[in-house]
Enzyme design. Sequence first.
Site, short mmCIF file in Angstrom:
data_model
loop_
_atom_site.label_atom_id
_atom_site.label_comp_id
_atom_site.label_asym_id
_atom_site.label_seq_id
_atom_site.Cartn_x
_atom_site.Cartn_y
_atom_site.Cartn_z
N SER A 159 74.99 -11.79 5.22
CA SER A 159 74.44 -12.74 6.20
C SER A 159 75.60 -13.27 7.04
O SER A 159 76.33 -12.49 7.64
CB SER A 159 73.67 -13.86 5.50
OG SER A 159 73.05 -14.71 6.43
N HIS A 186 71.39 -10.06 7.86
CA HIS A 186 70.57 -11.01 8.60
C HIS A 186 70.97 -10.95 10.07
O HIS A 186 71.93 -11.58 10.49
CB HIS A 186 70.78 -12.43 8.07
CG HIS A 186 70.18 -12.66 6.72
ND1 HIS A 186 70.50 -13.75 5.94
CD2 HIS A 186 69.27 -11.96 6.00
CE1 HIS A 186 69.81 -13.70 4.81
NE2 HIS A 186 69.07 -12.62 4.83
N ASP A 279 69.74 -15.92 -0.48
CA ASP A 279 69.06 -14.64 -0.37
C ASP A 279 69.91 -13.54 -1.01
O ASP A 279 71.10 -13.44 -0.76
CB ASP A 279 68.79 -14.30 1.10
CG ASP A 279 67.87 -13.11 1.27
OD1 ASP A 279 67.09 -12.82 0.34
OD2 ASP A 279 67.91 -12.47 2.34
#
EC number: 3.1.1.61
Length: 335
Positions: A159, A186, A279
């Site tokens: 991310s 992401h 996540d």
Amino acid sequence: MRIGIVNDMPLAVEALRRALAFEPQHQIVWVASNGAEAVTQCAADTPDVVLMDLLMPVMDGVEATRRIMAESPCAIVIVTVDIEQNVHRVFEAMGYGALDAVNTPALGIGNPQTAAAPLLRKIQNVGWLIGQRDNRGKVQVVPPKAGGARQRLVAIGASAGGPASLAVLLKQLPASFNAAVVLVQHVDEVFAAGMAEWLASESKLPVRLARDGEPPIPGQILLAGTNNHIRLLRNGSLVYTAEPRSFVYRPSIDVFFESVANYWRGDAVGVLLTGMGRDGAQGLKQMRERGFLTIAQDQASCAVYGMPKAAAAIDAAVQILSLEKIAPRLAEVFD
């Protein structure tokens, strides 16, 4: 959400003010006209999220992102005019820890609420990340089918700070590396193709967007390329899916890692790189519980030590390695 705005254009600042006004829970705590002011403001009053322009006098948005993430870390979303023309700057800022990017809402053109919607969705996603909410039900682990050749897969999630970390990792993989690699970063689908091209220029292996319905391919690096999740199916193919809808941030690393844990028939390694929130942590843990090697990036080499920290906290990682040691470890495992 407490929000800081960094932009040297009064019209852009006004466009952001009007967009944020559609969500009364958002509060603008300060406005900075350049990156240097933003660094100072963040040190004095760190907001929940910073809306950062790229091109500004004194200090641009890339350098300001680097300084803020080093000195007063918080969520940063790049908001600028014509992001498609500034893709490389966007990736550079993401390498320093920016979470996402979106065009500045148009002022005085069309429906103002429609114009504000993309920005407000990005902020909602950031709220999910920094709030570390987990709205999932229990994922049922389904054993993979027996039989079949032992294939090799590297599943990587990243991310904030991910683009730069991925470039470092992929550059170190040898041209002879014969495992399939699937990346979940992401990043908005607007940037996915450009990111794949950029990573390909940094890698000895081919990099491209994953296509719906194809399997992971040995010696190729596939990047999740839509705003839906990517999952591995029982038959070994990859599919894009809107489900589960309870995951606000898409594509979700957890969704992909969990599908690998459930259905991958061969050998696999899960790698969780720099990023904000959690996540990927639960998915990495499921991969470990299925007997796969799992690796989390260490704190010292992370731009944002969030997701790997969450993985370490639940003992999801078999090994915690610096970024520079991950690719050599993968090459060793799949030699």
